[in-house]
Each structure stands twice: as structure tokens, then as C-alpha cells.
Design a protein around this motif. Structure first.
Motif, short mmCIF file in Angstrom:
data_model
loop_
_atom_site.label_atom_id
_atom_site.label_comp_id
_atom_site.label_asym_id
_atom_site.label_seq_id
_atom_site.Cartn_x
_atom_site.Cartn_y
_atom_site.Cartn_z
N PRO A 52 -7.02 8.58 -0.24
CA PRO A 52 -7.23 7.15 -0.49
C PRO A 52 -8.61 6.88 -1.08
CG PRO A 52 -6.86 7.62 1.86
CD PRO A 52 -6.98 8.92 1.18
N SER A 53 -8.63 6.30 -2.24
CA SER A 53 -9.91 6.04 -2.91
C SER A 53 -10.55 4.75 -2.40
CB SER A 53 -9.68 5.94 -4.42
OG SER A 53 -8.55 5.14 -4.67
N CYS A 54 -9.80 3.97 -1.64
CA CYS A 54 -10.35 2.73 -1.10
C CYS A 54 -11.40 3.01 -0.03
CB CYS A 54 -9.23 1.87 -0.52
SG CYS A 54 -8.13 2.80 0.58
N PRO A 71 -5.76 2.81 4.80
CA PRO A 71 -4.30 3.01 4.85
C PRO A 71 -3.80 3.07 6.29
CG PRO A 71 -5.43 4.91 3.84
CD PRO A 71 -6.45 3.84 4.01
N LEU A 107 -3.36 -0.47 7.46
CA LEU A 107 -2.33 -1.14 6.65
C LEU A 107 -0.94 -0.66 7.07
CD1 LEU A 107 -3.94 -1.18 3.07
CD2 LEU A 107 -3.81 -3.03 4.75
N CYS A 155 0.86 -1.19 0.00
CA CYS A 155 0.00 0.00 0.00
C CYS A 155 0.90 1.23 0.00
CB CYS A 155 -0.90 -0.01 1.23
SG CYS A 155 -1.71 1.55 1.53
N ILE A 156 0.59 2.19 -0.90
CA ILE A 156 1.47 3.35 -1.01
C ILE A 156 0.95 4.52 -0.18
CG2 ILE A 156 2.50 2.76 -3.24
CD1 ILE A 156 0.37 4.73 -4.46
N ILE A 215 -7.06 -6.06 0.96
CA ILE A 215 -7.49 -5.43 2.21
C ILE A 215 -8.24 -6.41 3.10
CG2 ILE A 215 -8.88 -3.54 3.16
CD1 ILE A 215 -8.41 -2.10 0.37
N CYS A 264 -9.26 0.58 -4.98
CA CYS A 264 -7.85 0.73 -4.67
C CYS A 264 -7.16 1.20 -5.95
CB CYS A 264 -7.25 -0.58 -4.18
SG CYS A 264 -5.45 -0.55 -4.09
N ILE A 265 -6.21 2.09 -5.78
CA ILE A 265 -5.56 2.70 -6.95
C ILE A 265 -4.89 1.68 -7.86
CG2 ILE A 265 -3.40 3.15 -5.74
CD1 ILE A 265 -3.61 5.97 -7.15
N PHE A 266 -4.53 0.53 -7.32
CA PHE A 266 -3.86 -0.50 -8.12
C PHE A 266 -4.83 -1.44 -8.83
CE2 PHE A 266 -0.30 0.02 -4.89
CZ PHE A 266 0.43 0.85 -5.72
N CYS A 273 -1.89 6.35 -0.11
CA CYS A 273 -2.37 7.46 -0.92
C CYS A 273 -2.80 8.64 -0.04
CB CYS A 273 -3.59 7.06 -1.74
SG CYS A 273 -3.30 5.63 -2.76
N ILE A 291 -4.64 -3.94 -3.34
CA ILE A 291 -4.18 -4.49 -2.05
C ILE A 291 -5.26 -5.45 -1.52
CG2 ILE A 291 -3.38 -3.89 0.27
CD1 ILE A 291 -1.69 -2.63 -2.00
#
Ligand SMILES: Cc1cc2nc3c(=O)[nH]c(=O)nc-3n(C[C@H](O)[C@H](O)[C@H](O)COP(=O)(O)OP(=O)(O)OC[C@H]3O[C@@H](n4cnc5c(N)ncnc54)[C@H](O)[C@@H]3O)c2cc1C
Ligand SMILES: Cc1cc2nc3c(=O)[nH]c(=O)nc-3n(C[C@H](O)[C@H](O)[C@H](O)COP(=O)(O)OP(=O)(O)OC[C@H]3O[C@@H](n4cnc5c(N)ncnc54)[C@H](O)[C@@H]3O)c2cc1C
Ligand code: SF4
Ligand code: SF4
Ligand code: FES
Lengths: 286, 475
Positions: free
Chosen positions: B53-55, B66, B69, B47-48, B119, B108-110, B50, B117
Motif C-alpha cells: 500500500p503506497s498510502c 488498508p 478500511l 479500496c483494493i 481516507i 493512494c493508487i487511484f 494493495c 479513497i
């Protein structure tokens, strides 16, 4: 936990259990039932309320010792706790002033029709109680029923009391009554109810039966209790248990009740009504 | 989604160890074994963090994703669980059953690169770790408010309300119709997906906090809501959507045709898979067809497999439209459940003893999208097929039980039998009565039921406080 207050075998293989269940007793009405579990690993089974006392906080059930759960219940003594008694479930029997009402009962139905007969009497009906059993020694609660019946008629298969035979004798018994019958109620094993329906149908007398399909939750959640009444599927636990006996698909009910026959060893039985019925059916298939 | 996704990011989702399909299809033990601490840390490190965070926005209870995490990445599990529990009182459950691919992980951005991630898996790891370490923290409970709240139904909605209100100092009683607390979590979702010990643990936690748990009590039968309100200041109804639907096609009352609720209740609540140690019988069928395509259908099909049957799913749309969690569809496929897509049951065929022996179906093709946005299945004329089988489980849906509505005057009920309640507060048309979860929305998800419980608890608390401010009541 629900404590056993009294336990008794009232006639061979028919037991009475009085349980402390104040919440159920407070709301109970004639024709309703409870679901109980006899032990933690136990099955949930439905039993009709045969009596109760709101002030005393107790209920009574009368049952036939027929399988694992009822055998366990029969072995309980006063002071033991059981884990589940939930209710009162199902709809109350409709109690109106119909005129003359015949209450047909056999087996555990003698117990479960008692409060219904009482309520009907209090509403001003004339009550004729017809009790059916294999032999006279299997009758119980005759005094209790007599207190609210204008007349009691017995049928025994061995002729030891009243009319000899089976419920096939109903038409002639009805013909012998000095008054027309306005309504028939029947409580007992499935076969006893089916037979009563078959006999009263040609007479055109409205007949209500308290159905006894397999149940689990008793609240409309599982659907195992479905019965066909007038070609519509109903859940007996929430739409019943009382239904118009002339509209019930009895073959389906008898069939559905057999679902777990091979799994559930039936250790003891006094009433062999169903067995006889299926034997005769099997013969007709051959 | 402000952060650009750069190449050097670790996009490899760490797999969660599972029982191999050829082993697990013969047992009822949990399929997924969960992350080890090392795997959880590795995954959390991806997890970067963010800045926007869009999650979070796509988690119905808005967990600071985040936040927890980061703690896991640092190996500080104690702080991690604190962040999690701030918003979610049943993380061990949600980590297992949330449809993450539709929620937190989807945004999640990825996600676009397939490296979202995991989660849910980390959430589950933390909750299990906490339970193992027994470092359960007892919250500070404020002085008793003297107010009493009754809760109808011991499912995720009801249990969430109970947990929140007891922590605010109110007296709470939960009335549950069945003999066990947990709702669908105990009677519906099977052991191999959600071990009952986890649910019991959460229920016991509530008991230690002082919640009064009353089983074998059907509100509307044992006591009406009006009668309960004579003793309690407020009522929350979380009675779920427990009324099973049938297809209403010929042969539905044959022996061997079950509702999903019956089939799963026998197995899970009554522990029928341990018959005869537990006394509720379950049939040993050889060929079972499950009608439907949701989580419930997957659970039934996979249970049938474990009981030794050949098991197939009959679904009228295609694989893409399956409403079940993706993970469960994949699990079912791996275990050997047969899928008959674009197939609609027409009737059940019985043998001379009243047992189902076959199902007749019609093949379908997909037409234009319907109101739900899914493409509508259209029957193909002359495509009827007959499958021989000895049991059918009908898993086409559930709606709320009408009992509460029919015994509570003035409670507004919607067209589909659901209780009408304010989306934000859970307030109903009846004073002092709140509702939430499946009974309001129709069959939905655990996390949505919990979210509804949480909002209702807030609103009930405000109401109870307003009572205390009435002159003469103290404050
Ligand atoms: C509304 C209702 C009221 C009833 N009232 C009475 C009563 O007052 N007294 C009485 O003796 N019996 C009553 N019955 C029948 C009673 O529930 C069964 O006899 C009992 O469940 C048998 O359980 P068992 O474990 O002892 O026997 P088992 O060996 O489990 O079963 C014997 C037979 O009982 C029937 N049965 C089994 N499990 C269930 C179940 N969960 N629910 C219903 N039937 C089942 C089946 O036909 C089975 O073949 C009632 C049934 C219903 C639905
Ligand atoms: C087999 C199955 C699998 C599922 N899988 C998933 C999944 O993977 N992920 C997911 O997110 N969701 C899943 N769901 C959906 C999810 O379980 C529900 O959305 C959620 O449980 C709803 O919670 P609830 O508290 O509103 O109701 P429920 O969980 O239904 O609880 C309601 C409770 O109220 C009790 N009750 C009802 N009436 C009364 C009354 N009159 N008096 C007292 N008590 C009463 C019931 O017995 C029950 O215990 C699944 C559902 C099923 C059936
Ligand atoms: S509760 Fe569910 S949606 Fe929210 S973060 Fe956890 S798994 Fe995702
Ligand atoms: S989980 Fe995904 S979206 Fe959320 S903060 Fe981490 S990388 Fe960003
Ligand atoms: S007993 Fe389950 S619905 Fe009637």
C-alpha cells in the motif's frame, strides 16, 4: 480554581481582592501582573500584583470597578473560587539604586506601586511618593506607602488634601523639592501616566510607566497589547509592562484602549480622566 | 504502485454531506456533516487492499490504512477503530484537519485518476461512531513506574506524549498556559471546522486515564523548566509556534487591525461569537480583509463571513500556491469569500479616530520559482489599488514563543526561534528535556506534531527505563 481569601472595597469603587495562588506568589516580583477570569464565561483581564506572600501562598490585587469583569470581581466574597489566575506575567520593574526616586501614583496605581516603592527603598533609594486623586477620600494605603517613603505629597483636584489641581502641578512640586530627582516611576490610569510623562519630559528625568493596553493571553500570543515605544512596536505583556514613558506613543495607546468602548457598557466610574481628555481633543478637532 | 489500475474499479469518491453554503455561512456549526455508516462502507469497499500500500508511507504516523478500511468495508467498526487508534490517538481530529490531499490520499493508487479513497473522511466517521456508541475502550495500564514526566503545552504534541506515557505506567502532568487544554485545536481552529466538544472529549479521556492536567500555568513564568526538573524525571516541551508575525507596514497598530491569533482566540477560546453571554467582545465589522493564504487565513476569512461581514483574502501568489487545505479553499469559495490573488498589502490607512478604513495594495506577477519551489511574486509598478474596509486580519505566519528558550539555560535554539531537537527522538541539547511539534518545526500540521510527540514519548520511555536499571533503583 483559585479561592478568594479576602475582598474589600477600600475606597469608593476601588476594591482589594486577596486570592490563594501559591504558584504565582512564589515567583512574583514588583511590577508584574496576573491575568484572571472571574467566571467560566468571563473575559481574561490583567491586574497588577499589589502584594503577595510566598509562604502564605496568596496574592493581592487592587482594582477600579469599571466594567463587567471588575464589577464581578468586586462582588466576590471570601470562600468563592474563580477559574483563572495566571502569572506572574510581564517583566519585573528594574530595581537599582538610582538615588532619589519619585513614585507617582493614582487610582489603582497606588496599590500597584506599593511593592515597587518598597523594593526601591530596600535598595537604598530615597523615595518621594506623589499620590493623586479627585478628592482626599479616594486615598488609601497611605500608611503602607509612608513606611517606605521619605516623603509623601498629595494632589487632589478639589483641594481637600495637599496641592489642589491635577498632575499639571508636577513641575512646581519638583521645583519645591530640596534635592534633584534621578528617576520617576508612574502607575495608574493611562491618562495619569501620559500626563506625568508630558510633565517630566522637559525636565529631562528618566520616567518609567507601567502600561495598561488591552490584553488576552499575556504571553505574547495574540498581539492585542502592542504599543509603539520609540517608533518600534512592542508587546506590552512580554516586553513590558514598564516602558520609558517619554518614548511611548500615548495617543495610540489611548486610542487602542477604546476599541471596545461601545461594546463594553461602563456601568460605574470614579476616574473620568480619559473622558475629559477625549472631550478636549474632540473640541480641538472642531 | 505495483497494482495496475483497471477500468472496472469504482473511481467515484463518495461525497460527504455538508451544510449548504448559503446556510452555513451564517452559523458556527460544523460545515461537514460526516459520512453515514452506509456511505463509509461503500467508500471503504473501493479500496483494493494493495499488497504494497503506497498510502501508508505518506501518513506521518503510518496508520495501517488498508487494515482499517477493510474492517469498515466489513461493517466491523469496533475492529476498525482499534487499528486506527493503534497509531493515531486523535482520529476524530486528524480525519477533519489533516491535509489529506498532500498526505495519505495523494499516494493512494487511484490518485492519478482522481479516485483516491477518502481516507480522512472514513477515519473521521470511525472516530465519531466510536464516540457516539460510547464503546470507548480503557487500555490496560501497567503498574506505576514511579517516574514523573512534565509536559509543557496542551496542544496535539503534548497531549500525544501524555497519552503514550500514561499508558506505559508513568505519572504525567501537562502544564498549559491558557485556561483550556488543546492548543491551536481550541484557540485557533474554529468550531465550524473542528467542534470543541471533540477536543474536550479527547482531553477528558486523558484525564480518566490519570493524566494530571494543569491549566493557567506558564512554564518559564509560573515556574522554570529547571525548577520543574527538581520534581520530575523528564520534561517534554510542546509549546507550539504561537508568536504572531505582522507585516511591519505603516498603519499596523490602527484599531481594527488584528493578528489572526487575536481574532481567532476571541472567537474560539473566549467564545466571542456568543457575546454577550460570553463576556469577551468581538466587533461587528462590515468589510474584512484577511492577509495570507494558509489554513489560518481561511479560518479567519470564513469566521468574518459568519459574523456578517463581506470577507476577502489578500494573497501575494496565485490560487495554486495557496498553502491551505484544498477542501477549506473550496469551502471558502462556496461560502462567498472573495479572493484577491497576486496582491500585496503596502499600508493600512486610518480615519481621524485611529480606526483602519482602507488598505493599499500592489498587484504582483509570478516570476521564477524561489528556494521553496514556488514561483516568486514580483511587484507590478504603478498597480496600486485601495480597498475600503473596516478590519484587517494579519494571517501571515507564526513562530515559536521565545519564553522557554530564554528561561532555560543550555537549551539550543535555532535561527528562527525554534528549539533544536533530534528528528528521530525529540531529544534536545539539554539532558532530560525533549521537544516536538510546532516549537521544533515552526508552524506545521496537527499530525506532524502528534508524530513528533509519539517519537519523543518512545525516547522518554527508554530513558526512564534506563533510570530504573541503575543499581539500587530496582528494575
Ligand atoms: C499590565 C496591566 C496591569 C493592570 N493593572 C490593573 C490594576 O492593578 N488595577 C486595575 O484596576 N486595572 C488594571 N489594569 C487595567 C484593567 O485590566 C482593566 O481596567 C480591566 O481589564 C477592565 O475590565 P472590565 O471588564 O471590568 O471592564 P470593561 O468594560 O471590559 O473595560 C473597560 C476598559 O478597560 C480596558 N480593558 C477592557 N478589557 C481589557 C483587557 N482584557 N485588558 C486590558 N484592558 C482592558 C479598556 O480600555 C476598556 O475600555 C491593568 C492593565 C494592564 C494591561
Ligand atoms: C487557525 C489555524 C488553523 C490550522 N489548521 C490546520 C489544519 O487544518 N490542519 C493541520 O494539520 N494543521 C492546522 N494548523 C496547524 C496545527 O494546528 C499545528 O501545527 C498544531 O496544533 C501544532 O501542535 P503543537 O502541539 O506543536 O502546538 P500547539 O497546538 O500550538 O499547542 C501548544 C500549546 O502550548 C501552550 N504553551 C505555549 N507556551 C507555553 C508555556 N510556556 N507554558 C505552558 N504552556 C504553553 C500553548 O498555549 C498551546 O496550548 C492550524 C493552525 C492554526 C493556527
Ligand atoms: S492521520 Fe492524516 S495522513 Fe494519516 S491516514 Fe489519517 S488523515 Fe491520512
Ligand atoms: S487506500 Fe489506496 S493505496 Fe491504500 S490500500 Fe487502498 S487503494 Fe491501495
Ligand atoms: S496580551 Fe496577547 S500578546 Fe500580549
Amino acid at each position: 480554581m483559585f479561592r478568594v481569601i479576602a475582598s474589600q472595597m477600600i475606597v469608593p469603587n476601588v476594591h482589594l481582592l486577596t486570592l490563594a495562588a501559591p504558584a504565582v506568589a512564589r515567583e512574583a516580583k514588583p511590577g508584574q501582573f496576573v491575568i484572571l477570569r472571574a467566571e467560566e464565561e468571563g473575559e481574561r483581564i490583567p491586574l497588577s500584583l499589589s502584594d503577595w506572600d510566598a509562604d502564605g501562598g496568596w496574592i493581592t490585587v487592587v482594582f477600579l470597578n469599571i466594567g463587567a469583569t471588575t464589577a464581578r470581581l468586586a462582588s466576590l466574597t471570601a470562600g468563592i473560587d474563580i477559574p483563572t489566575v495566571v502569572g506572574p506575567l510581564g517583566n519585573a520593574t528594574e530595581i537599582e539604586n538610582y538615588g532619589t526616586v519619585v513614585c507617582v501614583c493614582g487610582c489603582y496605581g497606588i496599590g500597584s506601586i506599593y511593592t515597587i516603592a518598597r523594593a526601591l527603598k530596600q535598595k537604598g533609594n530615597r523615595i518621594i511618593t506623589i499620590m493623586e486623586a479627585r478628592s482626599s477620600y479616594l486615598f488609601y494605603w497611605e500608611d503602607r506607602l509612608a513606611a517606605f517613603s521619605d516623603k509623601i505629597i498629595h494632589i487632589t483636584r478639589d483641594g481637600t488634601k495637599g496641592h489642589r489641581g491635577h498632575l499639571a502641578r508636577l513641575p512646581e512640586i519638583f521645583r519645591g523639592l530640596e534635592e534633584p530627582v534621578d528617576r520617576v516611576l508612574v502607575n495608574g490610569c493611562t491618562f495619569c501616566m501620559k500626563r506625568t510623562a508630558d510633565e517630566t519630559r522637559p525636565m529631562g528625568i528618566k520616567t518609567m510607566a507601567s502600561l495598561n493596553p488591552i490584553m488576552i493571553d499575556g504571553t505574547g500570543m495574540c498581539g492585542v497589547c502592542r504599543v509603539t515605544v520609540g517608533s518600534v512596536t512592542r508587546f506590552a505583556c512580554v516586553h513590558g509592562p514598564d516602558f520609558d514613558a517619554h518614548q511611548v506613543d500615548w495617543e495610540e495607546l489611548l486610542q487602542r484602549r477604546k476599541t471596545y468602548m461601545p461594546e463594553e457598557v461602563v456601568p460605574l466610574r470614579t476616574s473620568r480622566c480619559e473622558e475629559r481628555h477625549f472631550k478636549s481633543q474632540e473640541k480641538s478637532h472642531e | 504502485m505495483s497494482e495496475p489500475v483497471k477500468k472496472q474499479y469504482d473511481l467515484k469518491r463518495r461525497e460527504m454531506p455538508k451544510q449548504p453554503p448559503e446556510v452555513r455561512r451564517y452559523n458556527f456549526s460544523e460545515v461537514a456533516l460526516g459520512y453515514t455508516p452506509e456511505l463509509a462502507i461503500e467508500e471503504a469497499k473501493r479500496c483494493i487492499q494493495c499488497k504494497k500500500p503506497s498510502c501508508i508511507a505518506n501518513c506521518p504516523v503510518e496508520i495501517d490504512i488498508p487494515g482499517f478500511l477493510k474492517k469498515v468495508a466489513e461493517g466491523d467498526f469496533v475492529s476498525g477503530i482499534r487499528v486506527l487508534k493503534d497509531k493515531n490517538c486523535l482520529p476524530a481530529v486528524c480525519g477533519r484537519v489533516c491535509p489529506q490531499e498532500e498526505q495519505c490520499e495523494k499516494t493512494c493508487i487511484f490518485h492519478k485518476k482522481g479516485g483516491q479513497i477518502a481516507i480522512g473522511r472514513i477515519e473521521r466517521f470511525l472516530a465519531d461512531w466510536e464516540a457516539e456508541q460510547r464503546e470507548l475502550e480503557m487500555p490496560q495500564i501497567p503498574p506505576r513506574s514511579g517516574r514523573k514526566v512534565a509536559i509543557v503545552g496542551g496542544g496535539p504534541a503534548g497531549l500525544t506524549v501524555a497519552g503514550d506515557l500514561i499508558k506505559l505506567g508513568h505519572e504525567v502532568t501537562v502544564f498549559e498556559a491558557l485556561h483550556k487544554m488543546g492548543g491551536v485545536l481550541v484557540y485557533g481552529i474554529p468550531e465550524f471546522r473542528l467542534p470543541k466538544a471533540i477536543v474536550n472529549r479527547e482531553v477528558e479521556y486523558l484525564r480518566t486515564l490519570g493524566v494530571e492536567l494543569v491549566t493557567d500555568f506558564v512554564v518559564g513564568k509560573t515556574r522554570t523548566i529547571d525548577s520543574v526538573l527538581e520534581e520530575y524525571d523528564a520534561v517534554f516541551v510542546g509549546s507550539g509556534a504561537g508568536l504572531p508575525w505582522f507585516m511591519e507596514i505603516p498603519g499596523e497598530n490602527l484599531n481594527g487591525v488584528y493578528s489572526a491569533n487575536e481574532y481567532l482566540t476571541r472567537l474560539n477560546l473566549m467564545k466571542g461569537f456568543l457575546f454577550p453571554k460570553y463576556h469577551t467582545p468581538v466587533k461587528a465589522h462590515r468589510k474584512v480583509a484577511v492577509v495570507g493564504g494558509g489554513n489560518v487565513a481561511m479560518d479567519c476569512a470564513r469566521s468574518a463571513l459568519r459574523l456578517g461581514a463581506e470577507s476577502r483574502i489578500i494573497y501575494r501568489r496565485s490560487r495554486e500556491e495557496l498553502p491551505a487545505r484544498l477542501e477549506e479553499v473550496e469551502n471558502a469559495e462556496e461560502e462567498g469569500v472573495i479572493f484577491d490573488f497576486l496582491t500585496l498589502p503596502l499600508r493600512y490607512i486610518g480615519d481621524e479616530n485611529g480606526w483602519v478604513k482602507a488598505i493599499e495594495c500592489q498587484k504582483m506577477e509570478l516570476g521564477e520559482p524561489d528556494a521553496s519551489g514556488r514561483r516568486k511574486p514580483i511587484p507590478i509598478v504603478g498597480s496600486e489599488v485601495i480597498y475600503p474596509l473596516d478590519a484587517v486580519v494579519c494571517a501571515i505566519g507564526n513562530s515559536p514563543n521565545p519564553l522557554i528558550g530564554s528561561t532555560t539555560p543550555g537549551l539550543k535554539i535555532g535561527k528562527k526561534g525554534n528549539i533544536e531537537a533530534d528528528e528521530k527522538t525529540g531529544a534536545t541539547s539539554r539532558e532530560k528535556v525533549w521537544a516536538g511539534g510546532d516549537v521544533v518545526t515552526g508552524a506545521a500540521t496537527v499530525i506532524l506534531a502528534m508524530g513528533a510527540g509519539r517519537s519523543a514519548a518512545k525516547s522518554i520511555h527508554e530513558y526512564l527505563r534506563s533510570l530504573s536499571r541503575i543499581p539500587g533503583n530496582g528494575s
